[in-house]
Design an enzyme around this catalytic site. Structure first.
Site, PDB file in Angstrom:
ATOM      1  CG  ASN A  72      -2.004   1.125   1.136  1.00  0.00           C
ATOM      2  OD1 ASN A  72      -1.433   2.480   1.121  1.00  0.00           O
ATOM      3  ND2 ASN A  72      -3.363   0.853   1.303  1.00  0.00           N
TER       4      ASN A  72
ATOM      5  CB  SER B 184      -6.455   1.608  -3.502  1.00  0.00           C
ATOM      6  OG  SER B 184      -6.833   2.955  -3.469  1.00  0.00           O
ATOM      7  CD  GLU B 185      -5.567   3.788   1.899  1.00  0.00           C
ATOM      8  OE1 GLU B 185      -4.955   3.285   1.283  1.00  0.00           O
ATOM      9  OE2 GLU B 185      -5.491   5.139   2.507  1.00  0.00           O
ATOM     10  CG  ASN B 186     -10.391   3.664  -2.327  1.00  0.00           C
ATOM     11  OD1 ASN B 186      -9.228   3.436  -2.514  1.00  0.00           O
ATOM     12  ND2 ASN B 186     -11.116   3.801  -3.180  1.00  0.00           N
TER      13      ASN B 186
ATOM     14  CB  SER C 207     -10.028  -2.649   2.358  1.00  0.00           C
ATOM     15  OG  SER C 207      -8.834  -2.075   2.263  1.00  0.00           O
TER      16      SER C 207
END
Lengths: 229, 226, 229, 226
Positions: free
Chosen positions: C37, C60-62, C101
């Site tokens: 990330n 992508s943490e979303n 996530s």
């Protein structure tokens, strides 16, 4: 109180009749749109007795929302119910994983669960998963269901070989504490209230005294006891 | 312990996959009463003859079938499960003091495994309070309500099954086969996935991937079920 | 130690050069197959410097596993990165929800995270999310990332307007305690060890003394300091 | 508070949906920086002029856009969010003592909402230990490791967005639009879903349903995004 419509005695009820009486009465506890989990065995017979206009969404805790039954020609190795038996997902349903399923169960999303019991007591305690030294099936999803469902209905025969299953206090290890809302048997409908058990409906084939003598706990009687059939 | 790279291949033979399981290891196996179990891997594990295993699975199947054989062939030292009623060997070995059994409520089992995979310190659940499940476990009070503190579960190896798996390990599950496979894929040092259908990368739309390929270390090809 | 290949002074490095030096060096920290990330800003420039044969899976943490960049003709209202900017999902990727996530992030599935910092200190403490009274963007996903990733690489300019950002002890509120493994700046590569900070690589444009004077913490020097370029 | 039945319809007008939100309520809104936000419902909420709301959302969007307007129009009493940097009104109202803000790490926010929806007593996370996030919160030790106890979050109403929603409320999400929508759909007394595409029952394969329809109480039709 309405007069008995038939004069069956306890001894004359065969197993199928007992199951039908219980399943038919439990069906009237469910409302249109209710999201419901039915335990293995007798509870699975409830949906066939739902009144016209009432449709419920069944959950199978292994991963079906809007579960359906399975006809011989539709047997699939990909869809089973919580008993491991062939099942189906109705149109409009969803397959979910076990963590999601028990999130729904524990999270209070289930309007009701109907399940059998070994013992229920005056405090609404439930024992349904183990007889130490004799039977150790495991609790499966039952402990989560009775803690999480908004309404817990126990559907069972009133006695086990003549011995009461409704007791002042459970003697077997518990499934959960103070979780039962309603007990439906072939003899009666009994509510669990803060002050104990309350007989609210009776099978006209039995007298209140007969129900009391088959019950191992104090049983208060509602002002108006109506027939359960 | 991931051996996978983006440019290398995760696809291995059944024998190679099972050679990664060692005696004494803790093994998770996905599936529910035969549905969604990695049948080929379980069979290969039986053949491999490993002992002293700790098994984490929601049930032990029915006598003579699949996971049940691991019990019947006395490969287990300890078992975590929610339901063992259809496999009499469990009770027999438990009563004989040959097998340690921890019965775990099914929802708690799913959540303990998820916690193990998600880096959470435990699970705070009302399930099991006032029952033998609570014995010896801390009770935590939050805003006046009491919850059992259940510890996370992890394994050395997770054996999972997927209906369609691409070569990067992305998994799509048909019907009720996902059950415990999804959480187990997150909670083991090595994740081996058995594909009913092994497909090329891109065959599963990214929106419909249920288990992302990054979680899967090795892939084996299994038999078609239907 | 290899002789400097170019004799640039600090003052002569422009912003783009500084960023390239840092991103290029960080790229060498990543291995083929790593699940990574990258924070907003400088860290997003790292992938373009990955050596041949090294391909990483970006998160992508979303909600993207195997995130890609976005060309003008592919802009979609349905896919954004963690900065809210248009992004893409590469073939072989997956879209996941925020709980899943952060399960990946917190659960130790991420091989590395690369992010900027306001301050890092000798204990590996990181401050990156708030300057009380001045700047309160919020921590976003940073607190989870630095606690959960197997390896935390801070990629930042060595000083902020001449003031050290590497300190004996952070003065700003922390993002996490003892989480940083490696600090990469335009001047040097510094490892966080149990006994403090260790200079292991240097930009040949600078001397060890210059690095020390730009650093607000004790800086041990490795026996063999190699050029970072 | 579910009003839905199997035989009835969950589809209502935007105005009818938003009339279910009352001043003083706690409202969750899904989405991430404009992606996957229920734009029509947010706009209708702004028009409705409700005040004293508590908002739970991962961010407050950028100035002048979407959720940002709820802050700018001073509809909020309290805000839970992980990122507020692109909406200067938040810092301004916070500094003026007009808005209570609880900044929550993004992963902790997702997990607290999930706990609220899954009947868990809280979240045990290492995230935030040793930072201002830990202030005043209990620390629980499990097997020698320390974890923050973070409490569950629930709301009176959750406003979520789905790319394709069938008339029973089953939701499929395109791209990164799912983000917080999935957990929020589990954690509110009333869940209102805005459909980019409203489809007939059966249009989404049961394997690809992400949010099961039982979680959705009301459905509104939104605009197409592309």
């Amino acid at each position: 109180m309405t007069a008995p419509t038939s004069a069956v005695s306890h001894a004359s009820l065969d197993r199928a009749q007992v199951r039908e009486i219980i399943a038919r009465r439990v069906a009237r506890e469910l409302k249109d749109g209710d999201f419901v989990n039915l335990g293995i065995g007798l509870p699975t017979e409830v949906p066939q007795y739902l009144p016209d206009g009432v449709q419920v969404v069944l959950e199978s805790e292994n991963g079906i929302v809007y579960a359906g039954s399975c006809t011989t020609e539709h047997i699939s190795p990909y869809v089973v119910d919580a008993g491991g038996q062939p099942a189906s997902c109705l149109v409009g349903g969803a397959f979910i994983d076990s963590a999601t399923s028990f999130g729904l169960i524990r999270g209070g999303h289930m309007d009701a669960t109907v399940l059998g019991a070994l013992q229920v007591d005056a405090a609404g305690n439930l024992a349904s998963w183990i007889i130490p030294g004799k039977l150790m099936p495991g609790m499966g999803g039952a402990m989560d269901l009775v803690v999480g469902a908004k309404r817990v209905v126990v559907a069972m025969e009133h006695t086990q070989k003549g011995s009461p299953k409704i007791l002042a206090a459970c003697t077997l290890p518990l499934t959960a504490v103070a979780c039962v809302d309603l007990i439906v048997t072939e003899m009666a409908v009994i509510r669990v209230t803060p002050s104990g058990l309350l007989l609210t409906e009776i099978n006209p084939a039995f007298t209140v005294d007969e129900v009391r003598s088959a019950t191992g706990a104090e049983l208060a009687v509602a002002e108006l006891v109506v027939p359960m059939l | 312990m991931s051996t996978a790279t983006v440019t290398g291949s995760k696809v291995v033979s059944m024998a190679e996959a099972v050679s990664r399981v060692q005696p004494g290891m803790t093994v998770m196996i996905g599936g529910f009463m035969g549905c969604g179990n990695p049948h080929g891997l379980v069979e290969a594990l039986c053949v491999a003859g490993l002992t002293d295993l700790t098994l984490i699975a929601t049930d032990t199947s029915r006598a003579g079938f699949g996971i049940a054989k691991l019990v019947e062939q006395r490969r287990l030292r300890k078992l975590y499960a929610s339901h063992v009623g259809l496999n009499p060997a469990v009770a027999a070995q438990l009563n004989a003091g040959e097998l340690e059994v921890e019965l775990v409520p099914q929802g708690t089992l799913a959540e303990r495994i998820r916690a193990g995979g998600a880096g959470l310190g435990g699970v705070l659940t009302p399930t099991g309070l006032g029952t033998p499940v609570a014995d010896g476990k801390p009770v935590i009070e939050v805003d006046g309500r009491r919850f059992l503190l259940e510890k996370p579960l992890r394994a050395d190896v997770a054996l999972i099954a997927g209906s369609t798996i691409d070569r990067l390990g992305n998994v799509w599950y048909r019907g009720t086969t996902r059950n415990f496979n999804t959480v187990m894929a997150t909670a083991a040092d090595l994740v081996i996935a058995e594909a009913e259908h092994l497909v090329e990368v891109g065959a599963i739309a990214p929106e419909n991937v249920v288990t992302p390929g990054v979680l899967v270390d090795l892939i084996v090809e299994g038999d078609e079920l239907a």
